[in-house]
Design an enzyme around this catalytic site. Structure first.
Site, PDB file in Angstrom:
ATOM      1  N   LYS A 179       0.828  -1.213   0.000  1.00 37.26           N
ATOM      2  CA  LYS A 179       0.000   0.000   0.000  1.00 37.26           C
ATOM      3  C   LYS A 179       0.855   1.254   0.000  1.00 37.26           C
ATOM      4  O   LYS A 179       0.500   2.248  -0.633  1.00 37.26           O
ATOM      5  CB  LYS A 179      -0.928   0.020   1.216  1.00 37.26           C
ATOM      6  CG  LYS A 179      -2.080  -0.972   1.130  1.00 37.26           C
ATOM      7  CD  LYS A 179      -3.065  -0.743   2.264  1.00 37.26           C
ATOM      8  CE  LYS A 179      -4.104  -1.850   2.329  1.00 37.26           C
ATOM      9  NZ  LYS A 179      -4.977  -1.703   3.513  1.00 37.26           N
ATOM     10  N   LYS A 186      -5.174 -11.258  -6.313  1.00 38.60           N
ATOM     11  CA  LYS A 186      -6.437 -11.414  -5.582  1.00 38.60           C
ATOM     12  C   LYS A 186      -7.446 -10.389  -6.082  1.00 38.60           C
ATOM     13  O   LYS A 186      -7.078  -9.280  -6.501  1.00 38.60           O
ATOM     14  CB  LYS A 186      -6.204 -11.275  -4.076  1.00 38.60           C
ATOM     15  CG  LYS A 186      -5.864  -9.868  -3.640  1.00 38.60           C
ATOM     16  CD  LYS A 186      -5.869  -9.705  -2.121  1.00 38.60           C
ATOM     17  CE  LYS A 186      -5.501  -8.249  -1.780  1.00 38.60           C
ATOM     18  NZ  LYS A 186      -5.347  -7.977  -0.385  1.00 38.60           N
ATOM     19  N   LYS A 216     -10.487  -3.999  -5.136  1.00 39.28           N
ATOM     20  CA  LYS A 216     -10.969  -2.749  -5.727  1.00 39.28           C
ATOM     21  C   LYS A 216      -9.835  -1.931  -6.313  1.00 39.28           C
ATOM     22  O   LYS A 216     -10.081  -0.949  -7.006  1.00 39.28           O
ATOM     23  CB  LYS A 216     -11.655  -1.913  -4.649  1.00 39.28           C
ATOM     24  CG  LYS A 216     -12.982  -2.466  -4.264  1.00 39.28           C
ATOM     25  CD  LYS A 216     -14.049  -2.066  -5.277  1.00 39.28           C
ATOM     26  CE  LYS A 216     -15.368  -2.596  -4.827  1.00 39.28           C
ATOM     27  NZ  LYS A 216     -16.473  -1.706  -4.857  1.00 39.28           N
TER      28      LYS A 216
HETATM   29  P1  TYM Z   1     -10.581  -5.682   3.965  1.00 39.75           P
HETATM   30  O1  TYM Z   1     -11.596  -4.621   4.254  1.00 39.75           O
HETATM   31  O2  TYM Z   1      -9.574  -5.407   2.916  1.00 39.75           O
HETATM   32  O3  TYM Z   1     -11.309  -7.030   3.593  1.00 39.75           O
HETATM   33  C1  TYM Z   1     -12.355  -7.582   4.376  1.00 39.75           C
HETATM   34  C2  TYM Z   1     -12.237  -9.086   4.409  1.00 39.75           C
HETATM   35  O4  TYM Z   1     -12.284  -9.630   3.080  1.00 39.75           O
HETATM   36  C3  TYM Z   1     -11.181 -10.504   2.883  1.00 39.75           C
HETATM   37  N1  TYM Z   1     -10.780 -10.433   1.452  1.00 39.75           N
HETATM   38  C4  TYM Z   1     -10.687 -11.492   0.642  1.00 39.75           C
HETATM   39  N2  TYM Z   1     -10.884 -12.812   0.845  1.00 39.75           N
HETATM   40  C5  TYM Z   1     -10.728 -13.646  -0.207  1.00 39.75           C
HETATM   41  N3  TYM Z   1     -10.370 -13.229  -1.452  1.00 39.75           N
HETATM   42  C6  TYM Z   1     -10.152 -11.925  -1.712  1.00 39.75           C
HETATM   43  N4  TYM Z   1      -9.826 -11.518  -2.933  1.00 39.75           N
HETATM   44  C7  TYM Z   1     -10.290 -10.986  -0.635  1.00 39.75           C
HETATM   45  N5  TYM Z   1     -10.164  -9.638  -0.528  1.00 39.75           N
HETATM   46  C8  TYM Z   1     -10.466  -9.318   0.748  1.00 39.75           C
HETATM   47  C9  TYM Z   1     -10.097  -9.985   3.798  1.00 39.75           C
HETATM   48  O5  TYM Z   1      -9.165 -10.991   4.093  1.00 39.75           O
HETATM   49  C10 TYM Z   1     -10.895  -9.544   5.001  1.00 39.75           C
HETATM   50  O6  TYM Z   1     -11.133 -10.634   5.863  1.00 39.75           O
HETATM   51  N6  TYM Z   1      -7.370  -5.108   7.739  1.00 39.75           N
HETATM   52  C11 TYM Z   1      -8.659  -5.647   7.372  1.00 39.75           C
HETATM   53  C12 TYM Z   1      -9.820  -5.096   8.158  1.00 39.75           C
HETATM   54  C13 TYM Z   1      -9.703  -5.239   9.641  1.00 39.75           C
HETATM   55  C14 TYM Z   1      -9.864  -6.442  10.384  1.00 39.75           C
HETATM   56  C15 TYM Z   1      -9.732  -6.066  11.734  1.00 39.75           C
HETATM   57  C16 TYM Z   1     -10.086  -7.762  10.034  1.00 39.75           C
HETATM   58  C17 TYM Z   1      -9.501  -4.242  10.533  1.00 39.75           C
HETATM   59  N7  TYM Z   1      -9.507  -4.740  11.786  1.00 39.75           N
HETATM   60  C18 TYM Z   1      -9.820  -7.005  12.772  1.00 39.75           C
HETATM   61  C19 TYM Z   1     -10.180  -8.701  11.063  1.00 39.75           C
HETATM   62  C20 TYM Z   1     -10.042  -8.341  12.402  1.00 39.75           C
HETATM   63  C21 TYM Z   1      -8.919  -5.321   5.923  1.00 39.75           C
HETATM   64  O7  TYM Z   1      -8.410  -4.370   5.372  1.00 39.75           O
HETATM   65  O8  TYM Z   1      -9.851  -6.107   5.318  1.00 39.75           O
END
Ligand code: TYM
Length: 331
Positions: free
Chosen positions: A112, A195, A198
């Site tokens: 990022k 993966k 967006k």
């Molecule tokens: P975020 O918002 O990017 O994504 C949310 C969830 O979706 C999963 N994910 C995917 N799984 C499978 N294939 C994909 N292509 C794919 N893209 C996204 C992510 O693994 C995630 O579970 N840092 C985290 C948000 C967060 C969080 C937390 C998660 C903040 N605090 C505490 C768990 C516990 C994030 O940016 O996810």
């Protein structure tokens, strides 16, 4: 009951199929057997610049989508991260226990920050994973349903909990990642070496709130591989394998069954059927999200209730942590 915590960023407005299959599907099913806390992580969202009006809107759209997907606010606490100031209170303590080198090794930060450009990356983007650890440890969560891309952040969370406990005595539950076996990494439809996300061009990313006709077109235009046989082979046929995985997870048919059913038929047939499977899934979610957004007062009420339940647990953890660390009681 085991505790569950997970979070999702509101940045994009619509969630995508990767979010759902990798994580949100597990959010919904875990409610039956656990005590769950689910948050829309708006504090994490501002680690990169956000338009204020859009952020507000997207947080509401995110909450509505979670409800439409089946998060049940009578069983789970659904809340917005910024409504629970304890996340920041614990985050600071954990930041002071995180090595600079340790934080520098986080691969999502490296990706990022590259995207933001050398001088553009904020300190918040750097400490992002520590705030994520605080999200989890505040609720003494046993399980964290996430996709594969969060594995390293979960390892850091476990390390920080273990470090806190060995320095100050048993205080924080060491959580485990709950990563699904099948769709832990849904791939982009146009670039199946990456993966679904967006941050790639929209043609490869299936948004839950897209017009179903757009969704069907994206799937029919998915990049497939050389050859003609519909068989799963992650190394040589990542595109087809990805489509099979999506189909299997949504339809409940095993990949082996699908291979058998599509034997002797081409990729076109698979894509045509998958387009139907996906639009059948997203259409009611999209409609229900819209209905929920038509009553913002009710959404606000649900989120206020969720935040209150979250704070009851979070404030207890912060009180214990502050005491262990050696802060003077305030009253
Ligand atoms: P975020 O918002 O990017 O994504 C949310 C969830 O979706 C999963 N994910 C995917 N799984 C499978 N294939 C994909 N292509 C794919 N893209 C996204 C992510 O693994 C995630 O579970 N840092 C985290 C948000 C967060 C969080 C937390 C998660 C903040 N605090 C505490 C768990 C516990 C994030 O940016 O996810």
């Amino acid at each position: 009951l085991p505790r569950v915590l997970s979070g999702i960023q509101p940045t994009a407005g619509s969630f995508h199929l990767g979010n759902y299959l990798g994580a949100l599907r597990q959010w919904v099913s875990l409610q039956d057997t656990t005590e769950a806390f689910y948050c829309v992580v708006d504090l994490h969202a501002i680690t990169v610049p956000q338009d204020p009006a859009e952020l507000r809107r997207n947080s509401l759209v995110s909450a509505a989508q979670l409800l439409a997907l089946g998060v049940d606010p009578t069983r789970s606490a659904l809340f917005v991260q910024s409504h629970v100031p304890e996340h920041l209170q614990l985050s600071w303590v954990l930041e002071c226990m995180t090595g600079f080198g340790e934080a520098s090794r986080m691969t999502q930060f490296k990706d990022k920050s590259q995207r933001e450009g050398a001088s553009g990356a904020s300190v918040g983007l750097f400490t992002y994973p520590v705030l994520q650890a605080a999200d989890i440890l505040l609720y003494q969560a046993d399980m964290v349903p996430v996709g594969e891309d969060q594995r390293q952040h979960l390892e850091l969370t476990r390390d920080l909990a273990t470090r806190f406990n060995s320095r100050y005595g048993a205080t924080l539950t060491v959580p485990s990642a709950h990563i699904p076996p099948g769709a832990a990494k849904v791939l982009d439809l146009q670039q199946p070496d990456k993966k679904m996300s967006k941050s790639l061009p929209p043609a490869g990313c299936v948004n839950l709130l897209d017009d179903p006709a757009v969704t069907a077109k994206k799937i029919r235009s998915a990049v497939t591989d050389t050859g003609r046989e519909v068989v799963a082979d992650p190394v040589n046929k990542p595109g087809v394998t990805n489509l099979l995985t999506i189909h299997s997870t949504l339809s409940g048919q095993s990949v082996a069954e699908l291979e058998e059913r599509f034997a002797g038929r081409g990729y076109g047939d698979l894509k045509k059927e998958l387009a139907e499977v996906v639009t059948d899934f997203v259409t009611p979610v999209r409609d229900r999200t819209q209905e929920l957004l038509d009553d913002p007062a009710e959404l606000t009420r649900v989120l206020a209730d969720g935040a209150q339940r979250a704070r009851e647990v979070a404030s207890r953890t912060v009180a214990t942590v502050y005491d262990r660390v050696g802060f003077l009681p305030s009253a």
